[in-house]
Design a protein around this motif. Structure first.
Motif, mmCIF file in Angstrom:
data_model
loop_
_atom_site.group_PDB
_atom_site.id
_atom_site.type_symbol
_atom_site.label_atom_id
_atom_site.label_comp_id
_atom_site.label_asym_id
_atom_site.label_seq_id
_atom_site.Cartn_x
_atom_site.Cartn_y
_atom_site.Cartn_z
ATOM 1 N N LEU A 99 38.648 19.236 29.531
ATOM 2 C CA LEU A 99 38.174 18.118 30.588
ATOM 3 C C LEU A 99 37.937 17.054 29.880
ATOM 4 O O LEU A 99 38.491 15.977 30.253
ATOM 5 C CB LEU A 99 37.401 18.738 31.866
ATOM 6 N N GLU A 100 37.665 16.756 28.809
ATOM 7 C CA GLU A 100 36.713 15.559 28.035
ATOM 8 C C GLU A 100 38.171 15.275 27.061
ATOM 9 O O GLU A 100 38.324 13.735 27.166
ATOM 10 C CB GLU A 100 36.333 16.132 26.960
ATOM 11 N N LYS A 101 39.228 15.869 27.599
ATOM 12 C CA LYS A 101 40.716 15.416 27.115
ATOM 13 C C LYS A 101 41.615 14.626 27.505
ATOM 14 O O LYS A 101 42.149 14.236 28.463
ATOM 15 C CB LYS A 101 41.152 16.142 26.317
ATOM 16 N N LEU A 102 41.690 15.824 29.351
ATOM 17 C CA LEU A 102 42.573 15.732 30.092
ATOM 18 C C LEU A 102 42.071 14.479 31.246
ATOM 19 O O LEU A 102 42.952 14.123 31.567
ATOM 20 C CB LEU A 102 41.931 17.048 31.265
ATOM 21 N N LEU A 103 40.925 14.437 31.431
ATOM 22 C CA LEU A 103 39.914 13.697 32.964
ATOM 23 C C LEU A 103 40.905 11.786 32.078
ATOM 24 O O LEU A 103 41.454 11.402 32.745
ATOM 25 C CB LEU A 103 39.255 13.653 32.724
ATOM 26 N N SER A 126 27.015 16.647 32.842
ATOM 27 C CA SER A 126 27.047 15.182 31.859
ATOM 28 C C SER A 126 28.237 14.473 31.056
ATOM 29 O O SER A 126 27.806 13.433 30.847
ATOM 30 C CB SER A 126 25.796 15.442 31.202
ATOM 31 N N THR A 127 29.417 15.497 30.773
ATOM 32 C CA THR A 127 29.967 15.292 29.951
ATOM 33 C C THR A 127 30.771 14.714 30.216
ATOM 34 O O THR A 127 31.766 13.742 29.177
ATOM 35 C CB THR A 127 30.235 16.337 28.419
ATOM 36 N N ILE A 128 31.762 14.840 31.569
ATOM 37 C CA ILE A 128 32.681 14.206 32.283
ATOM 38 C C ILE A 128 32.386 13.405 33.276
ATOM 39 O O ILE A 128 33.494 12.882 33.746
ATOM 40 C CB ILE A 128 34.255 15.283 32.380
ATOM 41 N N ILE A 129 31.151 13.167 33.812
ATOM 42 C CA ILE A 129 31.312 12.540 35.073
ATOM 43 C C ILE A 129 31.129 11.127 34.909
ATOM 44 O O ILE A 129 32.130 11.292 36.318
ATOM 45 C CB ILE A 129 28.974 12.416 35.458
ATOM 46 N N TRP A 131 34.556 10.629 34.391
ATOM 47 C CA TRP A 131 35.951 10.175 34.697
ATOM 48 C C TRP A 131 35.928 11.081 36.339
ATOM 49 O O TRP A 131 36.834 10.938 37.105
ATOM 50 C CB TRP A 131 36.682 10.731 34.497
ATOM 51 N N ILE A 132 34.675 11.424 36.913
ATOM 52 C CA ILE A 132 35.054 12.664 38.010
ATOM 53 C C ILE A 132 34.371 11.270 39.185
ATOM 54 O O ILE A 132 33.841 10.499 39.116
ATOM 55 C CB ILE A 132 33.879 12.881 38.480
ATOM 56 N N ASP A 133 35.288 10.971 40.215
ATOM 57 C CA ASP A 133 34.927 10.282 40.967
ATOM 58 C C ASP A 133 34.053 11.044 42.291
ATOM 59 O O ASP A 133 33.536 10.427 43.545
ATOM 60 C CB ASP A 133 36.611 9.912 42.312
ATOM 61 N N ILE A 134 34.664 11.927 42.716
ATOM 62 C CA ILE A 134 33.886 12.805 44.398
ATOM 63 C C ILE A 134 33.914 14.284 44.398
ATOM 64 O O ILE A 134 34.648 14.258 42.942
ATOM 65 C CB ILE A 134 35.090 13.106 45.271
ATOM 66 N N ILE A 135 32.454 14.953 44.252
ATOM 67 C CA ILE A 135 32.009 15.870 43.184
ATOM 68 C C ILE A 135 31.958 17.184 45.197
ATOM 69 O O ILE A 135 31.141 16.166 45.491
ATOM 70 C CB ILE A 135 30.761 15.686 42.359
ATOM 71 N N ALA A 136 32.281 18.233 44.718
ATOM 72 C CA ALA A 136 31.805 18.564 46.082
ATOM 73 C C ALA A 136 31.752 20.116 45.496
ATOM 74 O O ALA A 136 31.659 21.179 44.783
ATOM 75 C CB ALA A 136 33.134 18.845 46.553
ATOM 76 N N MET A 137 30.057 20.231 45.808
ATOM 77 C CA MET A 137 29.414 21.153 44.844
ATOM 78 C C MET A 137 28.890 21.776 45.639
ATOM 79 O O MET A 137 27.932 21.715 47.121
ATOM 80 C CB MET A 137 28.028 19.990 44.312
ATOM 81 N N ASP A 138 28.290 23.158 45.637
ATOM 82 C CA ASP A 138 28.071 24.586 46.339
ATOM 83 C C ASP A 138 26.873 24.429 45.732
ATOM 84 O O ASP A 138 25.819 24.198 44.814
ATOM 85 C CB ASP A 138 28.614 25.460 45.674
ATOM 86 N N ILE A 139 26.105 24.564 47.088
ATOM 87 C CA ILE A 139 24.266 25.418 46.909
ATOM 88 C C ILE A 139 24.776 26.977 47.282
ATOM 89 O O ILE A 139 25.156 27.801 48.266
ATOM 90 C CB ILE A 139 23.194 24.995 47.516
#
Length: 244
Positions: A99-103, A126-129, A131-139
Motif C-alpha cells: 500500500l505504501e507504493k500503491l496509494l 500510521s505508515t499510510i494514513i 494517503w487515506i481519505d475515509i476510514i471505515a473502522m470496525d469495532i
C-alpha cells in the motif's frame, strides 16, 4: 518490486456504512489477522492463485501476486468516471508495504481512497494514513466474533484514524450484550464523541439467522446515545438487494 495478493478488483456500489450507495472500485486484499466465526467473506482468508477482474459483463483473471503497475492499469481501465476506491478484504493493512507504493500512485491519478478495516493494526495505518481519505473502522464484539475483545487495539487505532474522516461500524447480533454497546460507545466518546457509529445487524449465514429484532436494534441505539450523538442503524444493503 513489491507485489500484493488480491482476490478481486471490481466496480460496484458500497453496500454498508455511511457511504452506502456510493459507486466505488473495490480492491479486495487476501488474508486477515482475525478469524471471526461469523466472517461474511471467508473466501478472503486464503490466498488464491489468481485475482479476478470484473467490469460489468467483462471478466478476466491475473495471476497473484500483482504489481502496482498492474493494479493501477486495471483500476483505470475498469471505469474512468469512478474516482472512489475501496480497499477491503480480508484486512488490507496486512499488506501495508504494498500500500505504501500503491496509494501515492492512485492519489496522483486523482482517486479518493476509502479504507475498510478491522481496526486492530495501528502501526500499519500510521505508515499510510497520509494517503487515506475515509476510514471505515470496525469495532469487533466477542458476542459476534467469538474472539477476545480488542478494546486496547481499537482505541489506539481510532485515536490515529481520528486524524482523518472516520466512522465506526459495529456488527451486532441477537447475542450482543448491552455492556458491549456501552463499552464501544465509551471508547468512541473517549476519542471524539462526534465520530459516527453505524450499528449493522448481522447478515444471515446460509439458513442461520441470528440478526437482532428491530426492537433490540433500537435498544442498542438508545444505549449508545447516552454517550455519543451520531448513531445510525444500517444493514448490508448489497446483501438485501442481491448485488453479490
Amino acid at each position: 518490486m513489491r507485489k500484493a495478493n488480491l482476490l478481486e478488483i471490481y466496480l460496484a456500489i458500497q453496500g454498508e456504512g455511511i457511504y452506502v450507495g456510493e459507486k466505488q472500485i473495490f480492491i479486495r486484499f487476501a488474508g486477515c489477522n482475525l478469524r471471526c466465526k461469523t466472517c461474511d467473506t471467508p473466501f478472503s482468508l486464503t490466498i488464491p492463485k489468481v485475482c479476478k477482474i470484473k467490469n460489468d459483463t467483462n471478466f478476466t483473471e491475473l495471476p497473484n501476486p500483482l504489481t502496482v503497475h498492474q493494479v493501477v492499469s486495471v483500476v483505470k481501465g475498469i471505469n474512468p468516471v469512478c474516482y472512489s476506491i475501496s480497499l477491503t478484504g480480508g484486512e488490507p493493512l496486512l499488506q501495508v508495504d504494498y500500500l505504501e507504493k500503491l496509494l501515492p500512485v492512485l492519489k496522483s491519478e486523482g482517486f479518493e481512497i476509502y479504507l475498510d478495516t478491522n481496526g486492530t493494526i495501528s502501526k500499519a495505518l500510521s505508515t499510510i494514513i497520509s494517503w487515506i481519505d475515509i476510514i471505515a473502522m470496525d469495532i469487533k464484539l466477542r458476542s459476534v466474533t467469538g474472539l477476545p475483545y480488542f478494546w486496547k487495539e481499537h482505541k489506539g487505532f481510532l485515536k490515529l484514524a481520528n486524524k482523518k474522516e472516520v466512522f465506526v461500524k459495529i456488527v451486532v447480533s441477537n447475542n450482543t450484550l448491552d455492556e458491549e454497546i456501552g463499552e464501544a460507545s465509551s471508547l468512541i466518546k473517549s476519542i471524539n464523541q462526534d465520530i459516527p457509529l453505524v450499528l449493522q445487524p448481522i447478515a444471515k449465514i446460509g439458513s442461520y439467522d441470528n440478526s437482532p429484532s428491530l426492537q433490540k436494534l433500537l435498544h442498542f441505539r438508545d444505549i449508545a446515545a447516552r454517550q455519543i450523538p451520531n448513531i445510525r442503524i444500517i444493514p448490508q444493503i448489497h446483501k438485501i438487494a442481491g448485488w453479490e
